[in-house]
Design an enzyme around this catalytic site. Structure first.
Site, PDB file in Angstrom:
ATOM      1  CG  ASN A   1      49.068  16.190  32.418  1.00  0.00           C
ATOM      2  OD1 ASN A   1      49.757  15.791  31.515  1.00  0.00           O
ATOM      3  ND2 ASN A   1      48.243  15.584  32.940  1.00  0.00           N
TER       4      ASN A   1
ATOM      5  NE  ARG B   1      48.323  11.182  28.714  1.00  0.00           N
ATOM      6  CZ  ARG B   1      47.585  11.678  29.666  1.00  0.00           C
ATOM      7  NH1 ARG B   1      47.197  13.238  29.578  1.00  0.00           N
ATOM      8  NH2 ARG B   1      47.328  11.302  30.860  1.00  0.00           N
TER       9      ARG B   1
ATOM     10  CG  HIS C   1      42.572  10.573  32.661  1.00  0.00           C
ATOM     11  ND1 HIS C   1      43.431  11.109  31.943  1.00  0.00           N
ATOM     12  CD2 HIS C   1      41.721  11.521  33.340  1.00  0.00           C
ATOM     13  CE1 HIS C   1      43.112  12.465  31.960  1.00  0.00           C
ATOM     14  NE2 HIS C   1      42.222  12.911  32.746  1.00  0.00           N
TER      15      HIS C   1
ATOM     16  CE1 TYR D   1      45.067  22.012  30.891  1.00  0.00           C
ATOM     17  CE2 TYR D   1      46.236  20.516  32.335  1.00  0.00           C
ATOM     18  CZ  TYR D   1      45.471  20.699  31.374  1.00  0.00           C
ATOM     19  OH  TYR D   1      45.135  19.549  30.556  1.00  0.00           O
TER      20      TYR D   1
ATOM     21  CD  GLU E   1      45.933  16.096  30.810  1.00  0.00           C
ATOM     22  OE1 GLU E   1      45.280  16.995  31.389  1.00  0.00           O
ATOM     23  OE2 GLU E   1      45.524  14.981  31.086  1.00  0.00           O
TER      24      GLU E   1
ATOM     25  CD  GLU F   1      46.180  16.090  35.685  1.00  0.00           C
ATOM     26  OE1 GLU F   1      44.957  15.806  36.274  1.00  0.00           O
ATOM     27  OE2 GLU F   1      46.625  16.975  34.787  1.00  0.00           O
TER      28      GLU F   1
HETATM   29  O1  IFM Z   1      40.176  17.634  31.964  1.00  0.00           O
HETATM   30  C1  IFM Z   1      41.317  17.684  32.714  1.00  0.00           C
HETATM   31  C2  IFM Z   1      42.049  16.407  32.577  1.00  0.00           C
HETATM   32  O2  IFM Z   1      41.022  15.395  32.723  1.00  0.00           O
HETATM   33  C3  IFM Z   1      43.242  16.106  33.516  1.00  0.00           C
HETATM   34  N1  IFM Z   1      44.051  17.284  33.761  1.00  0.00           N
HETATM   35  C4  IFM Z   1      43.582  18.447  33.528  1.00  0.00           C
HETATM   36  C5  IFM Z   1      42.369  18.788  32.530  1.00  0.00           C
HETATM   37  C6  IFM Z   1      41.786  20.173  32.539  1.00  0.00           C
HETATM   38  O3  IFM Z   1      41.264  20.510  33.776  1.00  0.00           O
END
Ligand code: IFM
Length: 449
Positions: free
Chosen positions: A295, A81, A124, A297, A351, A169
């Site tokens: 995404n 990606r 992005h 985290y 992500e 995002e």
């Molecule tokens: O590095 C970023 C990415 O560009 C977008 N999503 C979160 C990642 C980590 O912060």
């Protein structure tokens, strides 16, 4: 390292795609071969980037793309990606820049030669600076410019793309870029947040239409970030606060895309904070997508209070070098909750990854915490798949250490270490472990077609 993954897991099946992700500004460099974008200007404002750095060289990926493609092949991923930098692909008049086209052509051809499927994101976060000068995402016209860009990208590159994503995002572009201003272009205000957010969503809807008509058989989606927003206690006011935070941030983007409406919170906002919706906008934004990119985290915890009605609690338990709570079960929770609440299209985790204070000692980078993070999140994903959530692939963030936006080069998310003095790449321990697992997946034979 991923031994605990049950042999019968969908993750081991050929149809499940395993990939890694990057984005243009964070790795490309070659600033002299493109037009300026909002991040170039933002990086030059004193105090905006933790280490005072910029994306001029980054990982020098444009010059080193062959070697980076070889790294992907060495890892054995099914898919890659990456994103296109709008300011590299088009000029100020919206015409294709032959140098930019040649670079993305090379990248797509190189992936095809190696049998790796390209998942391509159009935005992005690099808004061309000449569009920022005309108001950026606060201007409705920027959405129309994005549609034209998407149509050209589809015409010239669509024959080799596996899947398109319109935006990455948009919450970050709108909230961090226009709400609290910690990202480019650094504007602030709740009204600006809603306005920019609406135009980004509209840009998604308009581009979706353009991509569908120009590259007919290629699936199109959007990539949204979402962190489960949990109450900090069992008090009902904290449960309310968590719901408001969720609607304010992540569901503000998810709900229009999946259900063609803003969250109920919109009805309670004062006039100045209302999104500038025109007739037809929500139908355009909510048009069916072929897949949803998510995404993930971390999880967040909220308590009632503050001017917005919710205040974030400090993260609990283990945290990453970003200060984010590490919570693999949050991924399962998020997927199951979304599947229950919305009619979900197929999902890709676009992500997921961790920043750690890695060190390179005598040419070796030992990062067992990253390998464990990856394993634990794959196990959580496996649970969601068993519960019936239709997830088709997983992309780890990131292939390379890279420019982490306002944090500059101080945070390392890569499976591959980058020495920013020499630009040498060193696969970390986690990359070796991942390669081993990918190579050993039962029944999967990949290679050049
Ligand atoms: O590095 C970023 C990415 O560009 C977008 N999503 C979160 C990642 C980590 O912060």
């Amino acid at each position: 390292m991923i031994e605990n993954l049950p042999g019968d897991s969908v993750l081991n099946q050929e149809a499940f795609l395993f990939g890694v992700a990057t984005s243009a500004f964070q790795i490309e460099g070659a600033v002299g071969e493109r037009r300026p974008c909002i991040w170039d200007a933002f990086c030059r404002e004193p105090g905006k980037i933790r280490d005072g750095s910029n994306g001029d060289i980054a990982c020098d990926h444009v010059a080193r793309s062959e070697a980076d493609l070889d790294l992907l092949a060495w890892l054995g991923v099914d898919a890659y990606r990456f994103s296109i930098n709008w300011a590299r692909f088009l000029d100020e008049q919206g015409r294709i820049d032959p140098r930019g086209l040649a670079f993305y052509d090379r990248l797509l051809d190189g992936l095809a030669e190696r049998g790796i499927k390209p998942f391509v994101t159009l935005y992005h976060w690099e808004l061309p600076q000449h569009l920022e000068a005309r108001g950026g995402w606060l201007e409705r016209d920027t959405a129309a410019r994005f549609r034209d860009y998407a149509a050209l990208a589809a015409t010239r590159l669509g024959d080799r793309v596996e899947a398109w994503a319109t935006l990455n995002e948009p919450w970050c572009s709108a909230w961090l870029g226009y709400g609290n201003g910690i990202h480019a272009p650094g504007r602030t205000g709740l009204g600006a947040y809603r306005k920019a957010g609406h135009h980004l969503l509209l840009a998604h809807g308009m581009a979706l239409e353009a991509l569908r008509s120009e590259s007919k058989s290629v699936p199109v989606g959007i990539v949204l970030n979402d962190s489960p927003c949990l109450p900090a206690s069992d008090q009902p006011e904290d449960a309310d606060a968590a719901r408001i935070a969720e609607a304010f941030h992540y569901r503000w983007f998810l709900e229009p895309v999946l259900a063609g409406r803003y969250p109920g919170l919109a009805d309670e906002l004062p006039e100045a904070q209302q999104p500038p919706i025109r007739p037809g906008d929500l139908a355009c934004i909510g048009a069916p997508i072929d897949y949803l990119g998510l995404n993930y985290y971390t999880v967040e915890r909220y308590r009632a209070g503050g001017p917005l009605g919710f205040e974030a609690e400090p993260p609990q338990g283990t945290t990453s070098d970003m200060g984010w709570a590490v919570d693999p079960d949050g991924l399962r929770h998020l997927l199951e909750e979304l599947a229950e609440r919305y009619e979900l299209p197929p999902v890709y985790i676009c992500e997921n990854g961790i920043a750690l204070r890695d060190e390179c000692v005598d040419g070796v980078v030992d990062d067992p915490r990253r390998a464990a993070y990856l394993r634990d999140h794959l196990l959580a994903l496996d649970e969601a798949l068993r519960a019936g959530v239709d997830v088709r692939g997983y992309f780890h963030w990131s292939l390379l250490d890279n420019f982490e936006w306002a944090e500059g080069y101080t945070k390392r998310f890569g499976l591959v270490w980058v020495d920013y003095d020499t630009l040498e790449r060193v696969p970390k321990g986690s990359a070796h472990a991942l390669r081993q697992w990918l190579g050993a997946r039962p029944g999967i034979r990949r290679g050049t077609p």
